[in-house]
Design a protein around this motif. Structure first.
Motif, mmCIF file in Angstrom:
data_model
loop_
_atom_site.group_PDB
_atom_site.id
_atom_site.type_symbol
_atom_site.label_atom_id
_atom_site.label_comp_id
_atom_site.label_asym_id
_atom_site.label_seq_id
_atom_site.Cartn_x
_atom_site.Cartn_y
_atom_site.Cartn_z
ATOM 1 N N HIS A 1 0.867 -1.186 0.000
ATOM 2 C CA HIS A 1 0.000 0.000 0.000
ATOM 3 C C HIS A 1 0.898 1.228 0.000
ATOM 4 N N HIS B 1 2.198 5.330 0.716
ATOM 5 C CA HIS B 1 2.190 6.465 1.641
ATOM 6 C C HIS B 1 2.817 7.663 0.941
ATOM 7 N N HIS C 1 4.760 -0.129 0.577
ATOM 8 C CA HIS C 1 5.398 -1.152 1.423
ATOM 9 C C HIS C 1 4.385 -2.194 1.874
#
Ligand code: MN
Length: 288
Positions: free
Chosen positions: A56, A58, A100
């Motif tokens: 996912h 960030h 990550h």
């Protein structure tokens, strides 16, 4: 009165389990640069089970995974692959974008184990939103440990109590695990607080007295200015804070100064336009 609020945990589903969310809170979005804090466990992980958080994205923040029990393997799009054990720091500076995953290692899946810890997000200053991402791992024995009036303070990130953590930061902050030693029945020990304009205190094992107010386990006592804290022992207390960075937009795993940055990163994730995570085959789709 420097104690300005006490935040109660909210239960949030994460994967197959649940966490206690401490930040953000509708009436208190951040403490210093900290914009997100989840308490994890302790949760049993029977043999054959494990944690699986697929890839996912960030942006605009640094993530900090701290484990108190168990282990995880971190993989990210900078190419980092790193196991984290209790007391160590995994620090991922997302800048303009990183992806990550975090998964239980094979040895943890094979045995009856447990997991406990805290996941924190720190907003980046506006001037660092377009930084290249980087990842750092610091083993527990590489971090400063200070005896502060009988309390063992493990400094994870930033500056406090005359020490500086080796973790690379770009704005003033402090994050530490304070361990209060056992006290006689009815006794308590003072916890000297670091010098920071905003401080959050999260007791993990026993209630903490902050400026005369009892703060239950897994609640955040927020102080805007110097205050006093005392605790019976044994107890562990998360200490976090620093200089506030101003309001942030936050949606899903994305943090930014503007909605345009959130929208652009959302499109990039939807279009699979982040760098791949080596060794990872699953990705979490953009929420509808
Ligand atoms: Mn993450």
């Amino acid at each position: 009165m420097p104690l300005t609020s006490v935040i109660a945990p909210r239960i949030r589903p994460v994967g197959a389990g649940e966490v206690r969310r401490l930040l953000p809170y509708r009436e208190r979005r951040s403490v210093g640069p900290f914009v997100f804090l989840d308490r994890i466990g302790p949760d049993p992980l029977p043999a054959g089970s494990g944690i699986d958080v697929a890839a996912h994205p960030h942006i605009g923040l640094a993530t900090l995974t701290l484990l108190l029990e168990g282990a995880l393997v971190h993989r990210d799009s900078t190419g980092a692959e790193q196991r984290i054990d209790p007391g160590a720091v995994n620090w991922m500076h997302a800048g303009r974008g990183v992806a990550h995953s975090e998964r239980s290692p094979d040895d943890e899946r094979a045995a009856d184990t447990s997991i406990a810890g805290a996941q924190a997000w720190v907003a980046l200053p506006a001037a660092h939103e377009d930084d290249d991402p980087f990842f750092e791992h610091h083993a527990a024995d590489a971090l400063p440990v200070v005896d502060v009036g009988g309390v063992t303070v493990r400094l994870l990130v930033g500056e406090g109590w005359g020490e500086t953590s080796p973790v690379t930061t770009v704005s003033p902050m402090v994050y530490a695990l304070a361990e209060v030693p056992p006290t006689p029945a009815g006794g308590s020990t003072a916890l000297t607080l670091p010098d920071a304009p905003e401080i959050g205190l999260v007791p993990l094992d026993a209630p903490l007295d902050v400026d005369g107010t009892e703060v239950p386990v897994d609640h955040v006592a927020v102080l805007d200015g110097p205050g006093s804290a005392t605790s019976p022992g044994p107890n562990r207390v998360l200490v976090l804070g620093g200089e506030p960075l101003g309001p942030r937009r936050m949606w899903w795993n994305l943090v930014a100064t503007t909605q345009e940055r959130i929208d652009a990163a959302s499109r990039r994730w939807r279009d699979d336009d982040f760098d791949p995570v080596p060794g990872e085959t699953e990705r979490i789709p953009l929420p509808e």
